[in-house]
Design a protein around this motif. Structure first.
Motif, PDB file in Angstrom:
ATOM      1  N   ALA A  81       0.826  -1.208   0.000  1.00 59.67           N
ATOM      2  CA  ALA A  81       0.000   0.000   0.000  1.00 59.67           C
ATOM      3  C   ALA A  81       0.861   1.259   0.000  1.00 59.67           C
ATOM      4  O   ALA A  81       0.574   2.233  -0.702  1.00 59.67           O
ATOM      5  N   ILE A  82       1.947   1.230   0.769  1.00 63.06           N
ATOM      6  CA  ILE A  82       2.856   2.383   0.806  1.00 63.06           C
ATOM      7  C   ILE A  82       3.490   2.605  -0.561  1.00 63.06           C
ATOM      8  O   ILE A  82       3.559   3.732  -1.068  1.00 63.06           O
ATOM      9  N   PHE A  83       3.967   1.514  -1.176  1.00 69.15           N
ATOM     10  CA  PHE A  83       4.569   1.621  -2.509  1.00 69.15           C
ATOM     11  C   PHE A  83       3.572   2.262  -3.479  1.00 69.15           C
ATOM     12  O   PHE A  83       3.923   3.140  -4.269  1.00 69.15           O
ATOM     13  N   TYR A 122       2.798   6.388  -2.876  1.00 68.84           N
ATOM     14  CA  TYR A 122       3.731   7.448  -3.280  1.00 68.84           C
ATOM     15  C   TYR A 122       4.169   7.315  -4.731  1.00 68.84           C
ATOM     16  O   TYR A 122       4.544   8.300  -5.361  1.00 68.84           O
ATOM     17  N   THR A 123       4.073   6.106  -5.305  1.00 63.10           N
ATOM     18  CA  THR A 123       4.382   5.977  -6.738  1.00 63.10           C
ATOM     19  C   THR A 123       3.259   6.541  -7.588  1.00 63.10           C
ATOM     20  O   THR A 123       3.496   7.190  -8.616  1.00 63.10           O
ATOM     21  N   THR A 124       2.015   6.328  -7.166  1.00 58.36           N
ATOM     22  CA  THR A 124       0.867   6.853  -7.898  1.00 58.36           C
ATOM     23  C   THR A 124       0.888   8.378  -7.951  1.00 58.36           C
ATOM     24  O   THR A 124       0.595   8.984  -8.976  1.00 58.36           O
ATOM     25  N   THR A 151      -1.206   1.478 -11.474  1.00 61.80           N
ATOM     26  CA  THR A 151      -0.212   1.365 -10.408  1.00 61.80           C
ATOM     27  C   THR A 151      -0.806   0.670  -9.192  1.00 61.80           C
ATOM     28  O   THR A 151      -0.188  -0.220  -8.589  1.00 61.80           O
ATOM     29  N   ALA A 152      -2.023   1.054  -8.851  1.00 65.13           N
ATOM     30  CA  ALA A 152      -2.700   0.416  -7.716  1.00 65.13           C
ATOM     31  C   ALA A 152      -3.003  -1.054  -8.008  1.00 65.13           C
ATOM     32  O   ALA A 152      -2.758  -1.936  -7.166  1.00 65.13           O
ATOM     33  N   LEU A 153      -3.518  -1.325  -9.201  1.00 67.86           N
ATOM     34  CA  LEU A 153      -3.879  -2.697  -9.549  1.00 67.86           C
ATOM     35  C   LEU A 153      -2.652  -3.605  -9.577  1.00 67.86           C
ATOM     36  O   LEU A 153      -2.670  -4.727  -9.047  1.00 67.86           O
ATOM     37  N   ILE A 154      -1.577  -3.126 -10.192  1.00 65.07           N
ATOM     38  CA  ILE A 154      -0.353  -3.923 -10.275  1.00 65.07           C
ATOM     39  C   ILE A 154       0.256  -4.118  -8.891  1.00 65.07           C
ATOM     40  O   ILE A 154       0.822  -5.174  -8.585  1.00 65.07           O
ATOM     41  N   GLY A 155       0.144  -3.104  -8.032  1.00 60.69           N
ATOM     42  CA  GLY A 155       0.618  -3.254  -6.667  1.00 60.69           C
ATOM     43  C   GLY A 155      -0.084  -4.390  -5.943  1.00 60.69           C
ATOM     44  O   GLY A 155       0.537  -5.144  -5.184  1.00 60.69           O
ATOM     45  N   ILE A 156      -1.380  -4.538  -6.203  1.00 63.05           N
ATOM     46  CA  ILE A 156      -2.142  -5.639  -5.589  1.00 63.05           C
ATOM     47  C   ILE A 156      -1.656  -6.988  -6.123  1.00 63.05           C
ATOM     48  O   ILE A 156      -1.447  -7.944  -5.360  1.00 63.05           O
ATOM     49  N   PHE A 157      -1.454  -7.085  -7.438  1.00 61.49           N
ATOM     50  CA  PHE A 157      -0.933  -8.325  -8.016  1.00 61.49           C
ATOM     51  C   PHE A 157       0.456  -8.634  -7.464  1.00 61.49           C
ATOM     52  O   PHE A 157       0.791  -9.794  -7.195  1.00 61.49           O
ATOM     53  N   GLY A 158       1.282  -7.593  -7.314  1.00 55.96           N
ATOM     54  CA  GLY A 158       2.610  -7.788  -6.755  1.00 55.96           C
ATOM     55  C   GLY A 158       2.550  -8.314  -5.331  1.00 55.96           C
ATOM     56  O   GLY A 158       3.336  -9.181  -4.938  1.00 55.96           O
ATOM     57  N   ALA A 159       1.609  -7.792  -4.545  1.00 51.01           N
ATOM     58  CA  ALA A 159       1.444  -8.267  -3.174  1.00 51.01           C
ATOM     59  C   ALA A 159       1.068  -9.746  -3.152  1.00 51.01           C
ATOM     60  O   ALA A 159       1.591 -10.530  -2.343  1.00 51.01           O
ATOM     61  N   LEU A 160       0.178 -10.152  -4.040  1.00 52.41           N
ATOM     62  CA  LEU A 160      -0.214 -11.560  -4.114  1.00 52.41           C
ATOM     63  C   LEU A 160       0.965 -12.438  -4.518  1.00 52.41           C
ATOM     64  O   LEU A 160       1.137 -13.545  -3.999  1.00 52.41           O
TER      65      LEU A 160
END
Length: 474
Positions: free
Chosen positions: A164-166, A169-171, A366-375
């Motif tokens: 979530a932090i990533f 601030y990237t978004t 960015t948000a969607l990919i961050g979620i996939f990255g977390a998974l």
């Protein structure tokens, strides 16, 4: 103060600093898609140097490579030489070329210079984004491991919190957030990295030969030799690391954002030299830890070392180093992946899309990919396992098209210029080569040399199919 409490305080401070930077640059970043993606191609050498170094020195290069050194020993150096040495190859042969152009992604460059084909560009965007998603997952996984061992916290919420932090601030600031936070992170990596290595080698009295002696004493002497290694596996490790880097959008994107060709080349070269030294030292640290404790999971080696062997202030220093490295790679990867998808999957197929819409798409992605990255971080078996698999798929599919396209010119005497196709590859040749190369890297029946096989077969497919489809319409 306990180490766990100190880790949370340091995390909060650093995250606050990075969010502040992102708020400061967000208006400039969001003024256009070019600014959001490549900073309007105006970044000077000091920003390119530190953003390249920070991106390279992700948490995988501290946690993951230490774990592989702990598990595999010296043979892992073959992968490191491929993965990190390829950055020097990239600098010498590709960075200067990329720095001449104002592309946003390297699939766009392939599309413009090599093969005018939207399908090839889309396939390139999909494959290249896999590496970036794996990098995001690897950073989160490493932070989960650290907090789990040191504080006892469940790693899954930790992965989600950092993701979530990533994302936030990237978004906000796109590539501007990335390069300015990377400047801070890169300085921290240099300062604390040097101090970390000095302390980490103290158990063997800063004597590399003593590592081999200590490993033999604990029954792990075979890890200090290449003698029992399968030569094909060593070559495959080298090639897998090398091709993965050549297909990594984050490095191309930095070169496209450099103010000129010389800046792009020097930034990549100097950062690559520093990185290969630091990563090889990190793998050796993993072997040092093995001499101290032989009962760890590989990815737990550095966290155990922090908790059980070093003073609290040294552990805090190591954590700041890892946090800076991990957050830098994560933000770079998130930004690169979202830009890839917008620029290569949406923009070519959506007519009349506006600049503001492209920026909005990039922020949502960015948000969607961050979620996939977390998974990926939650379910991936290991940090370097995530990277290696992504490197193989992406590199196996894209590197043959890149290399054949640049070498097999239609007009050999002409330099490449934006807007002018100068390659004999046809659309069908590139499509077949990408699919064949990516798929073959995942067929385990091909054995340990399947990456090499994939590269050879993909290259041959590109040339043969291109010859037979020279006059065909895609």
């Amino acid at each position: 103060m306990s180490l766990g409490t100190l880790l949370w305080i340091l995390t909060s401070i650093m995250c606050g600093v990075f969010l502040y930077i992102s708020f400061k640059v967000k208006d400039t970043a969001q003024s256009s898609f070019s600014s959001y993606a490549i900073g309007g191609k105006n970044f000077p050498l000091y920003l390119i140097l530190f953003t390249q170094l920070s991106t390279i020195m992700g948490v995988g290069n501290f946690i993951g490579h230490a774990g592989k050194g702990y598990e595999i020993g010296l043979p892992w150096m073959a992968f490191i030489l491929g993965e990190q040495g390829s950055k020097i190859i990239f600098a010498l042969f590709f960075a200067g070329l990329a720095g001449r152009f104002k592309y946003i992604t390297f699939p766009e460059m392939i599309d413009d210079l090599v093969v005018k084909d939207k399908v090839t560009r889309a396939l390139g965007g999909i494959l290249a984004s896999m590496i970036m998603i794996a990098w995001v997952g690897g950073q989160g996984k490493a932070f989960g491991n650290i907090f789990n061992i040191i504080t006892g916290a469940n790693p899954i919420p930790i992965i989600l919190i950092f993701s979530a932090i990533f994302i936030i601030y990237t978004t906000l600031g796109g590539i501007h957030s990335v390069v300015w936070t990377d400047l801070v992170q890169g300085i921290l990596v240099i300062i604390f990295g040097g101090a970390f290595y000095i302390y980490a080698f103290s158990p063997v009295h800063w004597n590399l030969a003593e590592i081999g002696v200590r490993l033999a004493e604990v029954g792990k002497g075979e890890l200090w030799t290449f003698g029992g290694s399968n030569k094909i596996e060593l070559v495959t490790k080298f090639i897998t690391g090398c091709i993965g880097i050549l297909a990594t959008q984050a490095y191309w994107q930095r070169c496209f954002s450099a103010k000129d060709s010389k800046t792009a080349k020097n930034g990549m070269l100097f950062s690559g030299i520093v990185a290969i030294i630091m990563v090889m030292l990190t793998a050796l640290v993993g072997m040092v830890i093995l001499t101290l404790n032989q009962g760890l999971k590989p990815d737990d080696a550095i966290p155990w070392f922090m908790l059980n062997y070093v003073p609290v202030w040294i552990s805090a220093m190591i954590f700041v180093l890892i946090l800076a490295a991990g957050m830098s790679s994560a933000d770079s990867s998130l930004n690169s992946a979202s830009i890839l998808i917008v620029n290569d999957l949406i923009k070519p197929f959506k007519k009349n899309v506006t600049d503001n819409q492209l920026v909005k798409y990039a922020k949502w992605l960015t948000a969607l990919i961050g979620i996939f990255g977390a998974l990926a971080g939650i379910y991936g078996s290991s940090i370097l396992g995530l990277f290696s698999k992504a490197y193989a798929i992406s590199g196996g599919g894209l590197v043959p098209v890149l290399l054949v396209g640049l070498l097999w010119k239609d007009r050999p005497d002409e330099e490449f210029e934006m807007g002018k196709n100068n390659s004999k590859i046809t659309p069908w040749g590139s499509r077949v080569g990408i699919v064949v190369g990516a798929l073959l890297t995942q067929i385990t029946a091909l054995g340990p040399n399947r990456v090499i096989t994939a590269l050879v077969v993909s290259t041959i497919s590109i040339i043969i199919v291109s010859i037979f489809t020279r006059n065909s319409k895609a």
